[in-house]
Scaffold this active site. Sequence first.
Site, PDB file in Angstrom:
ATOM      1  N   HIS A 350       0.847  -1.188   0.000  1.00 45.95           N
ATOM      2  CA  HIS A 350       0.000   0.000   0.000  1.00 45.95           C
ATOM      3  C   HIS A 350       0.884   1.240   0.000  1.00 45.95           C
ATOM      4  O   HIS A 350       1.801   1.351   0.811  1.00 45.95           O
ATOM      5  CB  HIS A 350      -0.907   0.023   1.231  1.00 45.95           C
ATOM      6  CG  HIS A 350      -1.719   1.274   1.352  1.00 45.95           C
ATOM      7  ND1 HIS A 350      -1.485   2.227   2.311  1.00 45.95           N
ATOM      8  CD2 HIS A 350      -2.766   1.734   0.613  1.00 45.95           C
ATOM      9  CE1 HIS A 350      -2.349   3.217   2.175  1.00 45.95           C
ATOM     10  NE2 HIS A 350      -3.134   2.944   1.153  1.00 45.95           N
ATOM     11  N   SER A 351       0.607   2.172  -0.921  1.00 50.03           N
ATOM     12  CA  SER A 351       1.326   3.435  -0.979  1.00 50.03           C
ATOM     13  C   SER A 351       2.820   3.185  -1.197  1.00 50.03           C
ATOM     14  O   SER A 351       3.203   2.507  -2.144  1.00 50.03           O
ATOM     15  CB  SER A 351       1.054   4.228   0.307  1.00 50.03           C
ATOM     16  OG  SER A 351       1.565   5.530   0.210  1.00 50.03           O
ATOM     17  N   LEU A 352       3.675   3.688  -0.317  1.00 52.30           N
ATOM     18  CA  LEU A 352       5.120   3.501  -0.467  1.00 52.30           C
ATOM     19  C   LEU A 352       5.504   2.029  -0.397  1.00 52.30           C
ATOM     20  O   LEU A 352       6.524   1.611  -0.985  1.00 52.30           O
ATOM     21  CB  LEU A 352       5.861   4.283   0.625  1.00 52.30           C
ATOM     22  CG  LEU A 352       7.390   4.225   0.614  1.00 52.30           C
ATOM     23  CD1 LEU A 352       7.959   4.796  -0.675  1.00 52.30           C
ATOM     24  CD2 LEU A 352       7.974   4.955   1.823  1.00 52.30           C
TER      25      LEU A 352
END
Length: 620
Positions: A350-352
């Site tokens: 998720h995300s980074l």
Amino acid sequence: MSSVESHQQQLSQSDPSPSPNSCSSFELLDMDAGSLYEPVSPHWFYCKIIDSKETWIPFNSEDSQQLEEAYGSGKDCNGRVVPTDGGRYDVHLGERMRYAVYWDELASEVRRCTWFYKGDKDNKYVPYSESFSQVLEETYKLAVTLDEWKKKLESPNREIIILHNPKLMVHYQPVAGSDEWGSTPTEQGRPRTVKRGVENISVDIHCGEPLQIDHLVFVVHGIGPACDLRFRSIVQCVNDFRSVSLNLLQTHFKKAQENQQIGRVEFLPVNWHSPLHSTGVDVDLQRITLPSINRLRHFTNDTILDVFFYNSPTYCQTIVDTVASEMNRIYTLFLQRNPDFKGGVSIAGHSLGSLILFDILTNQKESLGDMDGEKDAPNIVVDEGDTLTLEEGLKKLQLSEFFNIFEKEKVDKEALALCTDKDLQEMGIPLGPRKKILNYFRTRKNSTFDPVAYRIEPMVVPGVEFEPMLIPHHKGRKRMHLELREGLTRMSMDLKNNLLGSLRMAWKSFTRAPYPALQASETTEETEAESESSSEKLSDVNTEETPVAVKEEVPPINVGMLNGGQRIDYVLQEKPIESFNEYLFALQSHLCYWESEDTVLLVLKEIYQTQGIFLDQPLQ
């Protein structure tokens, strides 16, 4: 006179000493209820600290039964360990403590519960201690057997419990000192309801999780210690993701579960933020952080700076090594606790976290032997399903009869991964087996289900422009407001085209020159010819002016060898409230995946289709 005092006086007046010739209906009810004593059924609970407050949560029915069997086995409970919650927690029966297996978490107290009282500020029931519950149960048994009620007990905290009858039991919390009326501490405080047995309180108790684990998914978080707008940790968010997946398996893969073809998918969190910030970097940050707007700067240090850490050569390697070693540690521990596990492994970011996983995957060695030879190289787990031969894979799909066809055409696993549906059709393989074979052999590689806000397909196929795939709603079709919007658009275009067509026909009828000398038959033929030509022109105009209304069959998009040529980019359907202002819900949209049924169903569908298992009803 206080309300409690009057309440007790009314109870005493309504229950006078019985005479030989008379008996109240209230006493008849008591005697009927107390004619036979039945032992209470215990249920096991554990205590969690939620919002700085103790909350008692019941184990699911299967775990509670296992704990009760271990407790009643007659063996010494000291040193007895019972796995619970699908093997993610261990309960040390002698200590009455619950410990997390795969991640760091504060141990929580465990209790064998039989008696409960209602809490102060909410309607949740709190269990009494095991020792005092035993005292309550013995008092209750004596009252039922002898039919003698109005039993009064004092808890270790000097709180008073009165058993008026089987249906009315109250708990009084004393108030220190006496008021101006001289009332005693036992008569003060608001009475709380007391219940016997978990079946008499309102609490949700789940059935439990399937024992069989089909697939393992590692979930890596993004920046900061919090993963959603409620500032919950990666462990709590993944717990929600797992719970949603269990519910969807029961509703969308019901046939496969009833046929015992599938069990469940295990999702385990991978935490890299805590190890990174335990290296002493927080001390250095604190020394250089300005004292103004302290909370905002602290939030920035905890979250946004993680992006800069990952761009730093020193800390980037620390993060990558932490994620890789954590996945290997958890995987090794998982195999020790689940020796019969034969499923595949996927990673989700998720995300980074998705960028971290992308960098790890792109820097892998070709084989496990090469990785083992280098101590510094992360030993990332490889899907065991990739070791299956073509014949073994077809046998797993129950399509062994087609192996001779592939052998005759010199098609191995690598060649099959490049085959299209048309190629298999030319080999004489029917439609059903074709779909199963393509879905299985073209998606055996581990996938990264990363809800990132940037697209990948335009980088893979730069010469082709196409929209990302819209994830179907988990209940089928599109959301109502999207269908309504498309329907209104289609309706307005149809009205516009019909109006233009009617005006055009009316204008032609007004401007047409009269031909009185023509015969009726010729006029009829000409009118028919003109109407046919005008309808053809009108249809041409409609085709040119209404690209939305006319839907042409879109050819299948092949995005190369990545993900077996299948689509990579998917987008969630917007919610009705999000359509008003997309900027207001930008942050929420980035953090909404953990409880999104549509996202979880996409992950489950992608995982199980590699095993030849599909949804009960395909979503449109």
